[in-house]
Design an enzyme around this catalytic site. Structure first.
Site, PDB file in Angstrom:
ATOM      1  N   GLU A  68     -43.083 -41.426 -13.836  1.00 30.61           N
ATOM      2  CA  GLU A  68     -43.093 -39.638 -14.632  1.00 30.61           C
ATOM      3  C   GLU A  68     -41.795 -39.345 -12.947  1.00 30.61           C
ATOM      4  OE1 GLU A  68     -43.882 -37.326 -11.541  1.00 30.61           O
ATOM      5  OE2 GLU A  68     -44.470 -39.188 -10.851  1.00 30.61           O
ATOM      6  N   LYS A 114     -38.249 -46.650 -10.312  1.00 30.54           N
ATOM      7  CA  LYS A 114     -39.406 -45.677 -10.291  1.00 30.54           C
ATOM      8  C   LYS A 114     -39.374 -44.876  -8.505  1.00 30.54           C
ATOM      9  CE  LYS A 114     -42.088 -42.260  -9.484  1.00 30.54           C
ATOM     10  NZ  LYS A 114     -41.319 -40.897  -9.889  1.00 30.54           N
ATOM     11  N   CYS A 168     -45.221 -37.774  -2.366  1.00 29.72           N
ATOM     12  CA  CYS A 168     -44.255 -38.749  -3.385  1.00 29.72           C
ATOM     13  C   CYS A 168     -43.666 -39.960  -2.293  1.00 29.72           C
ATOM     14  CB  CYS A 168     -43.563 -38.670  -4.474  1.00 29.72           C
ATOM     15  SG  CYS A 168     -44.631 -37.996  -5.671  1.00 29.72           S
TER      16      CYS A 168
HETATM   17  C1  UDX Z   1     -39.925 -35.706  -5.626  1.00 31.80           C
HETATM   18  C2  UDX Z   1     -39.330 -36.452  -6.509  1.00 31.80           C
HETATM   19  O1  UDX Z   1     -38.147 -35.768  -6.861  1.00 31.80           O
HETATM   20  C3  UDX Z   1     -39.576 -36.946  -8.153  1.00 31.80           C
HETATM   21  O2  UDX Z   1     -38.879 -36.834  -8.521  1.00 31.80           O
HETATM   22  C4  UDX Z   1     -40.769 -37.542  -8.152  1.00 31.80           C
HETATM   23  O3  UDX Z   1     -41.355 -37.750  -8.961  1.00 31.80           O
HETATM   24  C5  UDX Z   1     -42.451 -37.413  -6.990  1.00 31.80           C
HETATM   25  O4  UDX Z   1     -41.343 -36.977  -5.234  1.00 31.80           O
HETATM   26  P1  UDX Z   1     -41.506 -33.549  -4.630  1.00 31.80           P
HETATM   27  O5  UDX Z   1     -42.239 -35.077  -3.865  1.00 31.80           O
HETATM   28  O6  UDX Z   1     -42.261 -33.493  -5.655  1.00 31.80           O
HETATM   29  O7  UDX Z   1     -40.956 -34.588  -5.840  1.00 31.80           O
HETATM   30  O8  UDX Z   1     -40.445 -33.451  -3.807  1.00 31.80           O
HETATM   31  P2  UDX Z   1     -38.830 -32.987  -3.577  1.00 31.80           P
HETATM   32  O9  UDX Z   1     -38.430 -30.999  -4.272  1.00 31.80           O
HETATM   33  O10 UDX Z   1     -38.226 -34.320  -4.350  1.00 31.80           O
HETATM   34  O11 UDX Z   1     -38.857 -32.625  -2.074  1.00 31.80           O
HETATM   35  C6  UDX Z   1     -39.234 -34.018  -1.298  1.00 31.80           C
HETATM   36  C7  UDX Z   1     -39.073 -33.852   0.151  1.00 31.80           C
HETATM   37  O12 UDX Z   1     -38.254 -33.849   0.523  1.00 31.80           O
HETATM   38  C8  UDX Z   1     -39.319 -31.683   0.699  1.00 31.80           C
HETATM   39  O13 UDX Z   1     -40.342 -32.138   1.408  1.00 31.80           O
HETATM   40  C9  UDX Z   1     -38.726 -31.586   0.267  1.00 31.80           C
HETATM   41  O14 UDX Z   1     -38.099 -30.260   1.442  1.00 31.80           O
HETATM   42  C10 UDX Z   1     -37.336 -32.855   1.428  1.00 31.80           C
HETATM   43  N1  UDX Z   1     -35.815 -32.238   1.205  1.00 31.80           N
HETATM   44  C11 UDX Z   1     -35.514 -32.510  -0.299  1.00 31.80           C
HETATM   45  C12 UDX Z   1     -35.351 -31.979   1.966  1.00 31.80           C
HETATM   46  O15 UDX Z   1     -35.853 -32.422   3.187  1.00 31.80           O
HETATM   47  N2  UDX Z   1     -33.627 -32.179   1.770  1.00 31.80           N
HETATM   48  C13 UDX Z   1     -33.263 -32.209   0.608  1.00 31.80           C
HETATM   49  O16 UDX Z   1     -31.750 -32.088   0.755  1.00 31.80           O
HETATM   50  C14 UDX Z   1     -34.068 -31.760   0.015  1.00 31.80           C
END
Ligand code: UDX
Length: 437
Positions: free
Chosen positions: A152, A208, A264
């Site tokens: 996913e 993934k 993740c």
């Molecule tokens: C992530 C992936 O996006 C998703 O595809 C996968 O299935 C699971 O892991 P998620 O952990 O929900 O999803 O968070 P995401 O929105 O990707 O952000 C991850 C982290 O990166 C957050 O702590 C966010 O604050 C940080 N981030 C994101 C940054 O510091 N800078 C950015 O430009 C983008």
């Protein structure tokens, strides 16, 4: 189709609800009795926008049921999703005990040909282990059971949107037979034109990990750039804008700040690096990505120290405790790492989060957690923006200025405009941009 989903965590529950919503008969199974009771009564065990409505719709239509017993879902299922947790071991490798146990139990109850789908993020090679487990548990049925990898790509906080409108569907299988039921399962999405990638299992498993590792790398790249911009007097936001204007790079995930957290990226990156090493390839780039991510929090702490001199007797408000906005998930949240380091330095740290306050208090008892951002900022010598919640973006900055003891803001998410902060008289430390003083 009849579907059984083992594990009703973030991934499992969204899978259950979105499959029921398109007409499949789904049984969600979890060994946690309290959670199943909660789900049966239509309550969501975690904060995820849109999910309670989707679950309720499933329950109402009776296409979605929940149980603590695999025996309630597996026997008649055509497709069984394994969505149990794969927490990190001390070494960083994924702990796959729950995956093995769930597979064993599913096999004991299966009564027909079926597909077993790995949905949890697992290292390449796991499907082979699952296959061997099938063979050992049910040599009679194993030849009729296929293993599929169907990772996913859900983001927390946008999980329902991502499940309803995914960028792509990835199906990994070794043999045509397994693809047939998977295509049928995803027909409503495929008919809408969602691209489907059909690969062998190893490719799907690896893809993934590659996606998460690449996104983490992008974030660490921009955070390393931020350190450089701070030294050179450059502006990382403008640098990222310039980079992002190139289609080959793209602007997304180039926001400098406190770095990535959650359940993740940090865990998957480590597990991927461990897997590579086990396969005889030293993926040193990934180790560096993790180091830069840890440094992002340390850099913010240094800014607080630079602004306040001694930390003892200083009140520091940490705004945002969840690892990102729109979730109550605090797992590996950079905000909590920051709060811990500030407490270690001897500061009085007051945290506020629109939804994750209680969870954070449970994790760090020394952290004072309050119910509004204004309580947190009252008399504060420094405010640190740790999570980019909309509430903080919309805050009345003049009020903030008059609420605080010292007008010092360390912005770990670059949510404010430096010129505006200057006009209002703040000492403002953004990330990777010149300090306003
Ligand atoms: C992530 C992936 O996006 C998703 O595809 C996968 O299935 C699971 O892991 P998620 O952990 O929900 O999803 O968070 P995401 O929105 O990707 O952000 C991850 C982290 O990166 C957050 O702590 C966010 O604050 C940080 N981030 C994101 C940054 O510091 N800078 C950015 O430009 C983008």
């Amino acid at each position: 189709m009849r579907v059984c989903v083992v594990g009703t965590g973030h991934v499992g529950l969204v899978t259950c609800a979105s499959l029921a919503a398109v007409g499949h008969e789904v049984v969600g199974v979890d060994s946690d009795e309290a959670k199943i009771e909660q789900l049966k009564s239509g309550d969501s065990p975690f904060f995820e926008p849109g999910l309670p409505e989707l679950v309720e719709e499933g329950l109402r239509s009776q296409r979605l049921r929940f149980s603590t017993q695999i025996a309630d879902g597996a026997p008649e299922a055509e497709i069984v999703f394994i969505c149990v947790g794969t927490p990190p071991r001390e070494s960083g490798e994924a702990n796959l005990v729950a995956v093995e146990n769930a597979t064993r139990e599913v096999m004991q109850h299966l009564s027909r040909a079926a597909v077993i789908v790995e949905k949890s993020t697992v290292p390449a090679g796991t499907s082979e282990r699952i296959r061997r487990t099938l063979q050992r548990e049910r040599p009679d049925l194993a030849p009729q059971v296929d293993v599929v990898s169907n990772p996913e790509f859900l983001r927390e906080g946008k999980a329902v949107e991502d499940a309803t409108n995914p960028d792509r569907i990835l199906i990994g299988a070794d043999g045509e037979r397994a693809f047939v039921p998977m295509r049928e399962l995803y027909k409503p999405w495929i008919d809408r034109g969602v691209p489907v990638f059909e690969t062998n299992i190893a490719t799907a498993e690896l893809a993934k990990h590659a996606c998460n590792a690449f996104l983490s790398t992008k974030i660490s790249f921009v955070n390393a750039l931020a350190r450089l911009c701070e030294r050179a007097g450059a502006d990382v936001v403008a640098v990222a804008d310039v980079m992002g204007a190139d289609d080959r790079i793209g602007r997304q995930f180039l926001n400098a700040g406190l770095g990535y957290g959650g359940y993740c990226f940090p865990k998957d990156l480590l597990a991927f690096e461990r897997l590579a090493s086990r396969l005889g390839y030293e993926f040193g780039l990934l180790r560096e990505v993790a180091t830069i991510n840890d440094d992002a929090v340390r850099a913010a702490v240094e800014k607080v120290k630079d602004a306040l001199w001694n930390m003892e007797d200083k009140r520091i408000a940490v705004l945002g405790l969840a690892f990102k906005p729109d979730t109550d998930d605090i797992r590996l949240s950079p905000s909590l790492a920051l709060a811990r380091q500030l407490l270690d330095e001897g500061a009085h740290v007051v945290g506020y989060d629109p939804v994750a306050g209680l969870e954070a208090k449970g994790e760090i008892p020394d952290l004072e957690v309050v119910n509004t951002m204004w309580e947190a900022c009252e008399g504060a010598h420094c405010v640190v923006i740790a999570t980019d919640w909309q509430e903080f973006k919309d805050a009345d900055l003049e009020r903030l200025r008059s609420t605080m003891a010292y007008p010092v803001v360390v912005d770990g998410r670059n949510i404010y405009e430096p010129a505006e902060m200057n006009r209002l008289g703040f000492t403002y430390y953004p990330t990777g941009r010149p300090v306003v003083s």
